[in-house]
Design a protein around this motif. Structure first.
Motif, mmCIF file in Angstrom:
data_model
loop_
_atom_site.group_PDB
_atom_site.id
_atom_site.type_symbol
_atom_site.label_atom_id
_atom_site.label_comp_id
_atom_site.label_asym_id
_atom_site.label_seq_id
_atom_site.Cartn_x
_atom_site.Cartn_y
_atom_site.Cartn_z
ATOM 1 N N ALA A 4 0.832 -1.210 0.000
ATOM 2 C CA ALA A 4 0.000 0.000 0.000
ATOM 3 C C ALA A 4 0.861 1.252 0.000
ATOM 4 O O ALA A 4 0.565 2.228 -0.707
ATOM 5 N N ASN A 5 1.948 1.244 0.789
ATOM 6 C CA ASN A 5 2.856 2.396 0.818
ATOM 7 C C ASN A 5 3.497 2.635 -0.542
ATOM 8 O O ASN A 5 3.622 3.787 -0.983
ATOM 9 N N LEU A 6 3.899 1.565 -1.203
ATOM 10 C CA LEU A 6 4.498 1.704 -2.532
ATOM 11 C C LEU A 6 3.487 2.237 -3.538
ATOM 12 O O LEU A 6 3.820 3.066 -4.386
ATOM 13 N N LYS A 7 2.258 1.783 -3.431
ATOM 14 C CA LYS A 7 1.210 2.244 -4.347
ATOM 15 C C LYS A 7 1.006 3.757 -4.225
ATOM 16 O O LYS A 7 0.771 4.448 -5.212
ATOM 17 N N GLU A 8 1.125 4.271 -2.995
ATOM 18 C CA GLU A 8 0.961 5.718 -2.769
ATOM 19 C C GLU A 8 1.989 6.545 -3.527
ATOM 20 O O GLU A 8 1.748 7.707 -3.829
ATOM 21 N N VAL A 9 3.148 5.949 -3.842
ATOM 22 C CA VAL A 9 4.172 6.674 -4.599
ATOM 23 C C VAL A 9 4.257 6.186 -6.050
ATOM 24 O O VAL A 9 5.242 6.409 -6.736
ATOM 25 N N GLY A 10 3.201 5.487 -6.491
ATOM 26 C CA GLY A 10 3.105 5.104 -7.891
ATOM 27 C C GLY A 10 3.746 3.789 -8.269
ATOM 28 O O GLY A 10 3.949 3.510 -9.453
ATOM 29 N N ILE A 11 4.086 2.955 -7.304
ATOM 30 C CA ILE A 11 4.693 1.656 -7.604
ATOM 31 C C ILE A 11 3.669 0.570 -7.313
ATOM 32 O O ILE A 11 3.212 0.416 -6.179
ATOM 33 N N ASN A 12 3.299 -0.171 -8.349
ATOM 34 C CA ASN A 12 2.364 -1.282 -8.177
ATOM 35 C C ASN A 12 3.158 -2.561 -7.962
ATOM 36 O O ASN A 12 3.773 -3.084 -8.888
ATOM 37 N N ALA A 13 3.157 -3.038 -6.728
ATOM 38 C CA ALA A 13 3.926 -4.223 -6.360
ATOM 39 C C ALA A 13 3.011 -5.433 -6.254
ATOM 40 O O ALA A 13 1.913 -5.349 -5.723
ATOM 41 N N GLU A 14 3.494 -6.542 -6.787
ATOM 42 C CA GLU A 14 2.784 -7.812 -6.663
ATOM 43 C C GLU A 14 3.523 -8.661 -5.636
ATOM 44 O O GLU A 14 4.741 -8.840 -5.751
ATOM 45 N N ILE A 15 2.820 -9.161 -4.653
ATOM 46 C CA ILE A 15 3.435 -9.982 -3.611
ATOM 47 C C ILE A 15 3.435 -11.428 -4.066
ATOM 48 O O ILE A 15 2.401 -11.966 -4.465
#
Length: 141
Positions: A4-15
């Protein structure tokens, strides 16, 4: 939370959750964009963290999974490892940590706090940072 933190800065991470052996193999081979790991320093000596986790001779499965390589850093941790003079070791490890602060090969997410309580009858207990306490001198009054 990290996702969620990464998404806030524009990074879509897949776990991707994998079995432990697969995780070790993937991280040793550098088959990742980002990974989460942990390390417990069992001694109070800088060598237990700075050498195995980031020295270039330990790249990959030996411990340096960040694949960090810096010849000046290597020289400094080797000096710290060999020296018997505490002032020389402190200076070498301090300079090595300055390189790490500049290059950021690893990003610590948190440092564990060790909470402890003592009865006021306990005397001569001296807590140490690595939590391997010496209980030999303790007195109970």
């Amino acid at each position: 939370i990290i996702q969620a933190n990464l998404k806030e800065v524009g990074i879509n991470a897949e776990i991707e959750t994998v079995e432990w052996g697969t995780y070790l193999q993937m991280t040793a081979q550098g088959d990742f964009d980002v990974f989460i790991g942990g390390w417990v320093a069992g001694t109070s000596d800088s060598d237990i963290v700075l050498f195995p986790l980031l020295h270039s001779s330990y790249k990959g499965g030996a411990g340096n999974r960040a694949n960090f390589e810096n010849s000046e850093y290597d020289r400094l941790v080797e000096l710290g490892r060999k020296s018997t003079e505490s002032s020389e070791r402190i200076e070498a490890y301090s300079k090595a940590q300055e390189i790490l602060a500049e290059e950021n090969p690893l990003v610590p997410l948190y440092y564990k706090n060790e909470n402890m309580g003592l009865n006021k009858r306990i005397k001569n207990f001296i807590p140490v940072a690595n939590t391997i306490h010496n209980y030999a001198a303790i007195e109970i009054q």
